[in-house]
Design an enzyme around this catalytic site. Sequence first.
Site, PDB file in Angstrom:
ATOM      1  N   GLY A  69      67.267  53.358  33.169  1.00 32.73           N
ATOM      2  CA  GLY A  69      68.340  54.134  32.675  1.00 32.73           C
ATOM      3  C   GLY A  69      68.944  53.511  31.303  1.00 32.73           C
ATOM      4  O   GLY A  69      68.402  52.452  30.984  1.00 32.73           O
ATOM      5  N   GLY A 117      65.050  53.086  36.907  1.00 28.17           N
ATOM      6  CA  GLY A 117      65.280  54.271  36.974  1.00 28.17           C
ATOM      7  C   GLY A 117      63.837  55.150  37.047  1.00 28.17           C
ATOM      8  O   GLY A 117      63.638  56.028  37.890  1.00 28.17           O
ATOM      9  N   GLU A 140      66.287  44.405  37.476  1.00 23.63           N
ATOM     10  CA  GLU A 140      67.920  44.471  37.550  1.00 23.63           C
ATOM     11  C   GLU A 140      68.556  43.205  37.612  1.00 23.63           C
ATOM     12  O   GLU A 140      69.637  43.282  37.003  1.00 23.63           O
ATOM     13  CB  GLU A 140      68.501  45.461  38.644  1.00 23.63           C
ATOM     14  CG  GLU A 140      67.936  46.916  38.342  1.00 23.63           C
ATOM     15  CD  GLU A 140      66.548  47.357  38.494  1.00 23.63           C
ATOM     16  OE1 GLU A 140      66.121  48.472  38.354  1.00 23.63           O
ATOM     17  OE2 GLU A 140      65.844  46.448  39.112  1.00 23.63           O
ATOM     18  N   ASP A 148      68.400  49.374  42.500  1.00 24.29           N
ATOM     19  CA  ASP A 148      69.090  50.662  43.042  1.00 24.29           C
ATOM     20  C   ASP A 148      68.119  51.748  42.923  1.00 24.29           C
ATOM     21  O   ASP A 148      66.871  51.509  43.133  1.00 24.29           O
ATOM     22  CB  ASP A 148      70.382  50.667  42.064  1.00 24.29           C
ATOM     23  CG  ASP A 148      69.967  51.149  40.876  1.00 24.29           C
ATOM     24  OD1 ASP A 148      69.105  50.589  40.035  1.00 24.29           O
ATOM     25  OD2 ASP A 148      70.518  52.151  40.422  1.00 24.29           O
TER      26      ASP A 148
END
Length: 358
Positions: A69, A117, A140, A148
């Site tokens: 992202g 992402g 991350e 996530d």
Amino acid sequence: MSIEGANETRTYIEGRAGRLRLNRPKALHALTLSMVRQLTDALVAWRDDPAVRLILLDHAEGRGFCAGGDVVSIARDVQGHGAAADAFFFQEYRLNHVMYTYPKPGVAFMDGVTMGGGVGLSCPCRYRVVTERTLFAMPETGIGLFPDVGGGRYLSRLRGRVAQYLAVTGARLDGAECLALGLASHFIPSERLEGLKADLCATPEKVESILAGATVQPPEAGIVRHLDLIDRLFASDVYEDILAALEADPSDWAGEQLRILRGRSPTACKVSLRMLVESLRHLHFVDEMTMEFGIMSRVCRAPDFAEGVRALLIEKDGKPRWSPARPEDVTAEVIDRIFAPLPQSRAWTPLPPPEPGI
């Protein structure tokens, strides 16, 4: 037929396949909110369209697939009120859920950088093609976040303790390693992909035989040599235990993992380990995404996120100053607060189903 918005994403029907093509080459096709919405809108439009039999997900030019992202703009917003962060992750997780529950098969071409992402886009697809150019990671914890976009579900179900290793270290995998771990379904040379995509668009009902016919024997998967070490050294769900095990092991490999972890956010590492425990308890993907959004809503407002993005992506000095800096100062009470359910008014919800007759 085209369902195009900005040129960052190209969504169109070719033959009998729906094409989702990421197009931000200078940013390694990192996702923006507008890209997420365009992808979601296309999938919703094609869900009940008999002209679309298969979904192909790839990138245009450059070293993509998808580097994650657009966290730089999100981090800058979080320094204020955080509305953009909530809006982005809320919609991104809706896209992840739409893909996970999609009634038509998808083929993801993970040809290049596949991080964050990008993992969330590719892992829900039934067919996941890797190449000699694939670089897969969930890094991350290096920016104060956690794996996530459904990462808890995908990683927690891998063999042994690979999930814990990948989640806290952010280790990079090549295509052969993705295949060996079950994160990919086919290894195909990149030079064959364009012809392969044309065949899939023309005869999507032959997707399995087309992919099988193009598949080659991958190189040796290097991670296999370390699986026993990973299972032993990352055996605990307590972060301090993992650090102690690495410190006590004389191997060069253990020393390298310890060096990597010294640069990761202690809070993010503890959050990641706890998430992998909780993820195994969720029967449904919607529960995974509800939990992940609650976690994200809190950690993206914590100081480690802005600091990690500063150190790794903005100023690029590689010297993040984590708060707290020591794992022992990240208490169980801190982690419990991060995992507490959000108030209903702020909680994540999946995309509502279409109204009857529409």
